[in-house]
Design an enzyme around this catalytic site. Structure first.
Site, PDB file in Angstrom:
ATOM      1  N   SER A 136       7.623  46.749  41.456  1.00 15.51           N
ATOM      2  CA  SER A 136       7.210  45.624  40.521  1.00 15.51           C
ATOM      3  C   SER A 136       7.899  44.487  41.441  1.00 15.51           C
ATOM      4  CB  SER A 136       7.656  45.522  39.277  1.00 15.51           C
ATOM      5  OG  SER A 136       7.415  44.164  38.503  1.00 15.51           O
ATOM      6  N   TYR A 150      13.932  46.972  32.462  1.00 17.02           N
ATOM      7  CA  TYR A 150      12.847  47.170  33.393  1.00 17.02           C
ATOM      8  C   TYR A 150      13.149  46.827  34.786  1.00 17.02           C
ATOM      9  CZ  TYR A 150       8.076  46.768  35.255  1.00 17.02           C
ATOM     10  OH  TYR A 150       7.005  46.812  36.044  1.00 17.02           O
TER      11      TYR A 150
END
Length: 280
Positions: A136, A150
């Site tokens: 990401s 995350y």
């Protein structure tokens, strides 16, 4: 090239689904996995000559080994592995429990490692292969309050992907860590975990959480089909880089991070580099 066999985890929705569908349209052979096989069949279709839907629990390494073996038995090989299975987690560092944090690491990090360990013997034996690890932009820059854990999982994916690339290069195996920005999938809906306990004082975290859940969700600028096509193209062209950023927003955020790090380096260079032992 389109005779290659791709093994795609987390393929029943989001980027994984777009990738599996695009690959099948282009004539590739695809083994696609999900926790529930029926979701794959509903999204993509029943078993076909070039499509093998598989149930997979990526936290069970023996189950992963069975899925890789089933793919090789069905298609004869595994050429490309895409580690896409994962989920987001919202919450301030102080809010999230040890169990919540570890669960996110289990899927996003250790599940990916399970797949890599089981796929590499086949790739090494055939002297070729490629691994895409889906990280990401939050694995390159952590400037997102509410996404600390995350981001930590995706920073881990960046780190071990860079090491892995060096380890497997002698075997003819390539590695790409993919850092998408905001793409219009259900990631900010069904794939977003929320903290069981919220601390009222974290107004900035709640603001970012609300922004992602209610403003960004369903309005992301990125087209997941185009992201899938880009991943396939860099492999077809032989130009697959170690770091593949996807989306204009990902490029902007990456360039901001690079500039910020450079500014930090320059700000204290004389002091920070004068830390060695004095030479006589």
């Amino acid at each position: 090239m389109n005779n290659q066999v791709w093994f795609v985890t987390g393929a029943s929705k989001g980027l994984g689904l777009s990738l599996a569908q695009t690959l099948l349209r282009k004539g590739y052979r695809v083994a696609a996995t999900s926790r529930r096989r029926e979701e794959l069949v509903a999204a993509i279709g029943e078993t076909a000559t070039n499509f093998l839907p598989l149930t997979l629990n990526i936290l069970d390494e023996a189950h992963v080994a069975e899925a890789i073996a089933a793919t090789v038995a069905h298609f004869g090989t595994v050429d490309v592995v895409v580690n896409n299975a994962g989920y987001g987690l919202v919450g301030a560092i102080e809010e999230l429990t040890d169990a919540e944090a570890r669960a996110n690491f289990d899927i996003n990090v250790f599940g990916t490692l399970n797949v890599i360990r089981q796929a590499l013997p086949q790739m090494r034996s055939q002297g070729k292969g490629h691994i895409f690890n889906i990280a990401s932009i939050g694995g390159f820059t952590g400037a997102f309050p509410a996404f600390g854990i995350y981001c930590a999982t995706k920073f881990a994916v960046h780190g071990f992907s860079e090491s892995l690339a060096q380890e497997v290069k002698p075997f003819g195996i390539g590695v790409t860590v993919v850092s998408p920005g905001y793409f219009r999938t259900d990631f900010l809906g069904a794939s977003l975990g929320l903290p069981a306990r919220e601390i009222p004082e974290y107004a900035n975290v709640r603001a970012v959480q609300s922004l992602h859940q209610h403003d960004y969700n369903g309005r992301q600028a990125g087209d997941p089909d185009k992201a899938a096509a880009a991943m396939i193209q860099v492999l077809e062209d032989g130009t697959a880089p170690l770091h593949l950023f996807l989306g204009e927003d990902a490029y902007q955020l990456a360039e901001q991070k690079i500039a910020a790090v450079q500014a930090d380096l320059d700000a204290v260079r004389p002091l920070a580099t004068a830390t060695g032992f004095e030479h006589a």
